[in-house]
Write a protein that holds these residues in place. Structure first.
Motif, PDB file in Angstrom:
ATOM      1  N   GLU A 107       0.766  -1.209  -0.091  1.00  0.00           N
ATOM      2  CA  GLU A 107      -0.046  -0.021   0.005  1.00  0.00           C
ATOM      3  C   GLU A 107       0.881   1.191  -0.024  1.00  0.00           C
ATOM      4  O   GLU A 107       0.470   2.359  -0.413  1.00  0.00           O
ATOM      5  N   ILE A 269      -5.137  13.750   1.806  1.00  0.00           N
ATOM      6  CA  ILE A 269      -4.247  13.201   0.666  1.00  0.00           C
ATOM      7  C   ILE A 269      -3.046  12.385   1.071  1.00  0.00           C
ATOM      8  O   ILE A 269      -2.669  12.715   2.497  1.00  0.00           O
ATOM      9  N   ARG A 288      -2.952  10.184  -3.407  1.00  0.00           N
ATOM     10  CA  ARG A 288      -4.465   9.618  -3.052  1.00  0.00           C
ATOM     11  C   ARG A 288      -5.140  10.293  -2.418  1.00  0.00           C
ATOM     12  O   ARG A 288      -4.860  11.098  -1.437  1.00  0.00           O
ATOM     13  N   CYS A 289      -6.193  10.480  -2.670  1.00  0.00           N
ATOM     14  CA  CYS A 289      -7.516  11.179  -2.115  1.00  0.00           C
ATOM     15  C   CYS A 289      -8.697  10.426  -2.235  1.00  0.00           C
ATOM     16  O   CYS A 289      -9.288   9.987  -3.277  1.00  0.00           O
ATOM     17  N   LYS A 290      -9.495  10.350  -0.939  1.00  0.00           N
ATOM     18  CA  LYS A 290     -10.946   9.746  -1.180  1.00  0.00           C
ATOM     19  C   LYS A 290     -11.797  10.281  -1.916  1.00  0.00           C
ATOM     20  O   LYS A 290     -12.497   9.664  -2.556  1.00  0.00           O
ATOM     21  N   LYS A 291     -11.718  11.489  -2.193  1.00  0.00           N
ATOM     22  CA  LYS A 291     -12.649  12.005  -3.099  1.00  0.00           C
ATOM     23  C   LYS A 291     -11.867  12.427  -4.477  1.00  0.00           C
ATOM     24  O   LYS A 291     -11.998  13.414  -4.920  1.00  0.00           O
ATOM     25  N   ARG A 292     -11.117  11.411  -5.030  1.00  0.00           N
ATOM     26  CA  ARG A 292     -10.437  11.612  -6.266  1.00  0.00           C
ATOM     27  C   ARG A 292     -11.165  12.261  -7.490  1.00  0.00           C
ATOM     28  O   ARG A 292     -10.727  13.120  -8.040  1.00  0.00           O
ATOM     29  N   ASP A 293     -12.292  11.700  -7.537  1.00  0.00           N
ATOM     30  CA  ASP A 293     -13.142  12.198  -9.012  1.00  0.00           C
ATOM     31  C   ASP A 293     -13.372  13.584  -8.911  1.00  0.00           C
ATOM     32  O   ASP A 293     -13.160  14.452  -9.729  1.00  0.00           O
ATOM     33  N   ARG A 335      -8.511  -0.685  -3.680  1.00  0.00           N
ATOM     34  CA  ARG A 335      -8.784   0.449  -3.079  1.00  0.00           C
ATOM     35  C   ARG A 335      -7.712   1.671  -3.525  1.00  0.00           C
ATOM     36  O   ARG A 335      -8.361   2.959  -3.772  1.00  0.00           O
ATOM     37  N   CYS A 336      -6.553   1.351  -3.825  1.00  0.00           N
ATOM     38  CA  CYS A 336      -5.885   2.550  -4.551  1.00  0.00           C
ATOM     39  C   CYS A 336      -6.396   2.776  -5.948  1.00  0.00           C
ATOM     40  O   CYS A 336      -6.162   3.997  -6.371  1.00  0.00           O
ATOM     41  N   GLY A 338      -9.255   3.017  -6.847  1.00  0.00           N
ATOM     42  CA  GLY A 338     -10.396   4.268  -6.808  1.00  0.00           C
ATOM     43  C   GLY A 338      -9.865   5.594  -6.154  1.00  0.00           C
ATOM     44  O   GLY A 338     -10.656   6.726  -5.945  1.00  0.00           O
ATOM     45  N   GLU A 339      -8.676   5.760  -5.558  1.00  0.00           N
ATOM     46  CA  GLU A 339      -8.067   7.015  -4.925  1.00  0.00           C
ATOM     47  C   GLU A 339      -6.824   7.584  -5.552  1.00  0.00           C
ATOM     48  O   GLU A 339      -6.497   8.844  -5.181  1.00  0.00           O
TER      49      GLU A 339
END
Ligand SMILES: Cc1ncc(COP(=O)(O)O)c(C=O)c1O
Length: 369
Positions: A107, A269, A288-293, A335-336, A338-339
């Protein structure tokens, strides 16, 4: 101020005269398919990689294919690799008739997790292909130790990692290292090209035959091969560009450091981790960011272009449905995927451009808080 994801013209402008001379030379010599400019580049690239041979081919995909067939891998065999790579890594395995077997990733580095490799080995396993993703070498000592213990080949997918170092060294660590010179790479051609680097003389000889219709002598075909030759223009361009690669990689590292400094401790991030054994060459600088889009959209509104490498891991691609994996098979890679978001990264990025990207990321995160 626009911030493109990549600007090939900016780099070309710095070497335009050298390139024009090199291309004119190819024209003057009518050396278009293979030939002396490819041979010259092969010599220089082998020296750069402190390796016995470099064999120029038509693409990184062909380099992987040629290394696999050169090692006799085919029908009924299995080859272990990571699921979070460009599809070419797995395609080369499939086109040889073998089966890609995926193993989840670390990760922190996004490279194959050596601790999970042994569980994936079966009596059919013939090779491991670690991918040096984004320009950072995988944990090669551990991988090579596992491969030795099980009698497997190691083929490095170094298509994103020209000039990256492992434990202070540059070189081919497995049986072969495969490179892509797709135009946007750290060492990019002005068209399609690739190479295999190896210290195995017999393998080098086989790859030279496979890339050229199985012949050593024109029209005398010892084996069934393919046309996977590098063209003369690409050899000439790559010879010019190789001389700049070390400096260009340093510029990328400086740009990455500036991003790291500006984004340090920013909540929401995760910036890239450079492993202590690695010298990362930042083909891609991915955070990486959970709110990537939403982040990508917000940056796009401010004229900052980003990429995603890669949105769908290979085991979830339609093309690989038949392998029987499903959601949850490789949780870290999923997971990655998606982020991850790849920020603008090239040598000629200016400090102002990097500051703008960092500023807009912080604005976005503040609005979300
Ligand atoms: C990890 C990886 N493997 C293989 C390839 C295939 O290289 P090419 O596009 O030159 O065929 C690429 C190119 O994008 C890559 O990034």
């Amino acid at each position: 101020m626009k911030v493109p994801f990549l600007d090939l013209k900016a780099q070309y402008d710095t070497i335009a005269n050298e390139i024009t001379t090199a291309l004119q030379n190819v024209l003057d010599n009518s050396a278009f398919a293979g030939g002396p400019f490819v041979t010259q580049f092969e010599k220089e690239f082998a020296e750069f990689y402190k390796s016995e041979s470099a064999i120029g081919v038509g693409s990184g995909t062909s380099a992987l294919w040629a290394a696999l067939v050169g090692l006799g891998i085919g029908e009924g065999d299995e080859v272990i690799t990571a699921p979070n790579t460009f599809i070419a890594t797995a395609e080369a395995i499939s086109v040889c008739g073998a089966r890609p077997v995926f193993v989840d990733i670390n990760e922190q580095t996004y490279n194959i997790n050596p601790e999970l490799i042994e569980k994936a080995i079966t009596p059919r396993t013939k090779a491991i292909i670690p991918v040096h993703l984004y320009g950072q070498t995988a944990e090669m000592d551990n991988i090579i130790e596992i491969a030795r213990a099980h009698g497997l080949y190691v083929i490095e997918d170094a298509c994103q990692a020209h000039g990256s170092e492992y434990k202070g060294r540059i070189g081919c660590m497995g049986e072969a290292s495969c490179f892509s010179f797709y135009p946007g790479k750290n060492l990019g051609a002005y068209g399609e090209a690739g190479a295999v680097v190896t210290n195995n003389t017999e393998l080098a000889d086989k790859i030279r035959m496979f890339r050229d219709h199985g012949q050593r002598k024109k029209y005398y075909h010892s084996i069934v091969g393919w046309n996977a030759r590098m063209d003369g223009f690409q050899g000439a361009v790559l010879s010019v560009k190789l001389k700049h690669l070390t400096d260009w990689n340093e510029s990328r590292r400086k740009n990455a450091q500036l991003y790291n400094d500006l984004l340090v401790d920013v909540e929401g991030i995760i910036t890239p981790t450079e492993a202590d054994y690695a010298k990362h060459v930042y083909h891609i600088y991915a955070i990486r960011c959970k709110k990537r889009d939403a982040l990508i959209n917000a940056l796009s509104e401010k004229e900052v272009s980003c990429g995603i490498h890669y949105p769908v891991p290979l085991h979830l691609q339609d093309a690989y449905k038949s392998l029987g994996y499903s959601d949850g098979s490789f949780p870290v890679a999923e997971r990655c995927a998606g982020e991850l978001v790849s920020l603008p990264m090239f040598c000629e990025l200016t400090q102002e451009q990097i500051e703008k990207v960092a500023k807009e990321i912080k604005h976005f995160l503040k609005r979300q808080a």
